[in-house]
Scaffold this motif. Structure first.
Motif, short mmCIF file in Angstrom:
data_model
loop_
_atom_site.label_atom_id
_atom_site.label_comp_id
_atom_site.label_asym_id
_atom_site.label_seq_id
_atom_site.Cartn_x
_atom_site.Cartn_y
_atom_site.Cartn_z
N GLU A 3 16.59 46.19 1.27
CA GLU A 3 17.49 47.29 0.93
C GLU A 3 18.90 47.01 1.42
OE1 GLU A 3 15.98 50.97 2.34
OE2 GLU A 3 14.02 50.76 1.39
N ALA A 4 19.16 45.81 1.96
CA ALA A 4 20.45 45.53 2.57
C ALA A 4 21.62 45.69 1.61
CB ALA A 4 20.45 44.13 3.18
N PRO A 5 21.59 45.10 0.40
CA PRO A 5 22.75 45.25 -0.48
C PRO A 5 23.01 46.69 -0.87
CG PRO A 5 21.36 43.43 -1.17
CD PRO A 5 20.59 44.19 -0.16
N MET A 6 21.93 47.49 -1.03
CA MET A 6 22.15 48.87 -1.40
C MET A 6 22.81 49.63 -0.26
SD MET A 6 21.74 50.90 -3.96
CE MET A 6 20.44 50.21 -4.97
N THR A 7 22.34 49.40 0.98
CA THR A 7 22.94 50.11 2.10
C THR A 7 24.34 49.61 2.40
OG1 THR A 7 21.89 48.59 3.61
CG2 THR A 7 20.71 50.62 3.15
N GLN A 9 26.43 49.07 0.08
CA GLN A 9 27.29 49.75 -0.89
C GLN A 9 27.48 51.21 -0.53
OE1 GLN A 9 25.69 50.68 -4.73
NE2 GLN A 9 27.58 50.14 -5.74
N ALA A 10 26.49 51.85 0.01
CA ALA A 10 26.57 53.28 0.30
C ALA A 10 25.77 53.57 1.56
CB ALA A 10 26.03 54.09 -0.89
N ALA A 11 25.98 54.71 2.13
CA ALA A 11 25.25 55.10 3.34
C ALA A 11 23.77 55.22 3.01
CB ALA A 11 25.80 56.43 3.85
N SER A 12 22.93 55.11 4.05
CA SER A 12 21.49 55.13 3.83
C SER A 12 21.01 56.47 3.31
CB SER A 12 20.76 54.79 5.15
OG SER A 12 21.12 55.74 6.15
N THR A 13 21.82 57.50 3.45
CA THR A 13 21.44 58.82 2.95
C THR A 13 21.82 59.04 1.50
OG1 THR A 13 23.52 59.70 3.80
CG2 THR A 13 21.61 59.83 5.26
N ALA A 14 22.50 58.09 0.88
CA ALA A 14 22.93 58.26 -0.51
C ALA A 14 21.72 58.35 -1.42
CB ALA A 14 23.81 57.11 -0.93
N ARG A 188 16.08 58.78 -2.41
CA ARG A 188 16.93 57.76 -1.79
C ARG A 188 17.24 56.65 -2.78
NH1 ARG A 188 14.62 54.89 1.95
NH2 ARG A 188 16.61 54.15 2.79
N ALA A 189 18.46 56.15 -2.71
CA ALA A 189 18.92 55.19 -3.71
C ALA A 189 18.02 53.97 -3.77
CB ALA A 189 20.37 54.78 -3.40
N ALA A 190 17.71 53.37 -2.62
CA ALA A 190 16.92 52.15 -2.62
C ALA A 190 15.53 52.40 -3.18
CB ALA A 190 16.84 51.57 -1.21
N ALA A 191 14.92 53.52 -2.80
CA ALA A 191 13.55 53.80 -3.23
C ALA A 191 13.47 54.04 -4.73
CB ALA A 191 13.01 55.00 -2.47
N VAL A 192 14.51 54.60 -5.31
CA VAL A 192 14.48 54.94 -6.74
C VAL A 192 15.02 53.81 -7.60
CG1 VAL A 192 15.36 56.52 -8.49
CG2 VAL A 192 14.64 57.40 -6.26
N LEU A 193 16.13 53.20 -7.20
CA LEU A 193 16.84 52.27 -8.08
C LEU A 193 16.32 50.83 -8.00
CD1 LEU A 193 20.53 53.48 -7.64
CD2 LEU A 193 18.82 54.20 -9.32
N LEU A 265 22.29 44.31 -11.01
CA LEU A 265 22.74 43.78 -9.72
C LEU A 265 24.05 44.42 -9.29
CD1 LEU A 265 22.04 39.93 -9.56
CD2 LEU A 265 20.98 41.78 -8.26
N GLU A 266 24.93 44.71 -10.24
CA GLU A 266 26.19 45.37 -9.88
C GLU A 266 25.93 46.75 -9.30
OE1 GLU A 266 28.97 43.21 -13.31
OE2 GLU A 266 28.60 45.37 -13.38
N VAL A 267 24.96 47.47 -9.85
CA VAL A 267 24.60 48.77 -9.29
C VAL A 267 24.07 48.61 -7.88
CG1 VAL A 267 23.03 50.75 -9.53
CG2 VAL A 267 24.20 49.83 -11.53
N CYS A 268 23.33 47.53 -7.63
CA CYS A 268 22.79 47.25 -6.30
C CYS A 268 23.84 46.70 -5.34
CB CYS A 268 21.63 46.27 -6.40
SG CYS A 268 20.20 46.91 -7.30
N GLY A 269 25.06 46.54 -5.79
CA GLY A 269 26.13 46.07 -4.93
C GLY A 269 26.19 44.57 -4.76
N ARG A 270 25.64 43.82 -5.73
CA ARG A 270 25.60 42.37 -5.58
C ARG A 270 25.93 41.68 -6.90
NH1 ARG A 270 24.73 37.04 -6.54
NH2 ARG A 270 23.88 35.91 -4.79
N PRO A 271 27.19 41.66 -7.34
CA PRO A 271 27.55 40.92 -8.56
C PRO A 271 27.13 39.46 -8.44
CG PRO A 271 29.36 42.30 -7.84
CD PRO A 271 28.35 42.31 -6.74
N SER A 272 26.75 38.85 -9.54
CA SER A 272 26.17 37.51 -9.51
C SER A 272 26.96 36.53 -10.36
CB SER A 272 24.72 37.55 -10.00
OG SER A 272 24.20 36.27 -10.18
N VAL A 273 27.50 35.50 -9.71
CA VAL A 273 28.16 34.42 -10.43
C VAL A 273 27.14 33.65 -11.27
CG1 VAL A 273 29.46 32.27 -10.16
CG2 VAL A 273 29.98 34.23 -8.71
N GLU A 274 25.92 33.51 -10.74
CA GLU A 274 24.90 32.74 -11.44
C GLU A 274 24.56 33.37 -12.79
OE1 GLU A 274 24.38 32.36 -7.00
OE2 GLU A 274 24.66 33.98 -8.41
#
Length: 362
Positions: A3-7, A9-14, A188-193, A265-274
């Motif tokens: 859940e690191a990239p999601m947290t 991007q936003a607080a853990s309560t998002a 919670r964002a991580a649990a749902v998304l 991945l962009e929603v998860c806060g991790r844009p990917s060059v690959e």
């Protein structure tokens, strides 16, 4: 599942709704800012167009793709009828805006291929150098693609003044304020998304696994042309076109899945060059396949000389070899990448990987 990239991007309560609303608000705002610019750009080029879309059109296409991808991947937390209607309208606008630039790029690709194959330079002589049919084939392609581009331009101008576009703009205006989310978006964002984003990567991996990558193990291998030669001549050109379309369809589908994975991945806060690189490779594949269809269609123009038809056939083969080269490039890159979302969220950004196929020699 990490859940690191999601947290980050936003607080853990998002909540999932917080994250998605923020993304949709940003993209809908980009849509509304780019729309008048894109409309003005289309109206300002009545007779010609640049090889690439202008900035307003590029921004609008990016916003349309991202909103549509977000609504598809995370559709479970949106009101279903609204999400489906929005995706349908966004797909209509996407196809409309891509129409004229697609003809421009195809013209540049095909005319450049004729010039390369018929030219002479210090690196070698093209196989069509001095061929009597080359100038006529070039003129025919230029004429047909210019006509197609002009018709596309008229269609785009007409549709950009339509009530349908105004209704879509109104829909995006409302989206800036509040998206029609379901109760599930309160989790919670991580649990749902993250599970929904993982499903996008599962679909991508499953689609890639079905590709005949072992047949694309050689750059410019001409595998598709050899299999096309197995179509009996008595069955005609329609069967040959059908065979190539069936061969290209899984790769076209894969490009759509790559885009959806990118946006997830962009929603998860991790844009990917690959994934950007994979998208570019599959974009070259699509454009070469479309150009080959155009060359084959031109070769069937009534009352052209055999020499002209021969040159167009060589151009068709050249573009099918470009298709094979793009498949080779994808096959070199894909095995190096993680199979699921967890790996994508954990790997560091790449500075470049894989290798492009070796240049062809005359």
């Amino acid at each position: 599942m990490t859940e690191a990239p999601m947290t980050a991007q936003a607080a853990s309560t998002a909540t999932a709704g917080d994250i998605l609303s923020r993304q949709l608000t940003a993209q809908a705002g980009a849509f509304l800012r780019a729309l008048p610019l894109a409309v003005g750009e289309v109206g300002a080029r009545p007779g010609s167009a640049a090889a690439a879309p202008a900035s307003g059109t590029v921004d609008l296409l990016g916003a349309v793709r991202r909103i549509g991808g977000l609504l598809h991947t995370f559709g479970a937390v949106f009101e279903q009828a609204w999400a489906q209607e929005s995706r349908t309208e966004l797909r209509w606008l996407l196809n409309l805006l891509a129409l004229e630039p697609g003809y421009v790029r195809r013209s540049a690709r095909l005319l450049g291929a004729v010039d390369s194959l018929s030219g002479t330079d210090p690196e070698g002589t093209g196989m069509l150098a001095g061929h009597a049919g080359a100038p006529k084939a070039r003129a025919l392609l230029d004429r047909q693609l210019t006509l197609a581009r002009t018709r596309a331009h008229s269609t785009v101008l007409q549709e950009l003044r339509s009530a349908r576009l105004h209704a879509l703009a109104d829909r995006m205006t409302l989206l800036v304020g509040e998206a029609p989310l379901l109760e599930a978006a309160g989790g919670r964002a991580a649990a749902v998304l993250l599970p929904q984003a993982a499903a996008a990567f599962t679909a991508l991996a499953a689609s890639a696994q079905q590709l005949p990558l072992q047949r694309a193990a050689t750059p410019y291998g001409g595998d598709g042309l050899r299999r096309l030669g197995a179509v009996p001549a008595a069955r005609g050109a329609a069967d040959a076109d059908t065979a190539l379309a069936a061969d290209d369809a899984p790769w076209s589908r894969l490009r759509i899945l790559v885009k959806r994975a990118r946006y997830a991945l962009e929603v998860c806060g991790r844009p990917s060059v690959e994934l950007d690189e994979l998208d570019a490779v599959l974009g070259r594949h699509q454009e070469a396949a479309d150009a080959a269809v155009t060359a084959a269609t031109a070769a069937r123009t009534p009352r052209i000389t055999p020499a002209t038809a021969y040159v167009l056939g060589v151009v068709h083969a050249d573009q099918r070899l470009e298709v094979e080269a793009a498949r080779y490039a994808f096959g070199r890159r894909w095995p190096e990448l993680p199979p699921g979302l967890d790996g994508w969220l954990e790997i560091p950004p790449a500075e470049g990987w894989g290798h492009s196929p070796a240049p062809r020699t005359a």
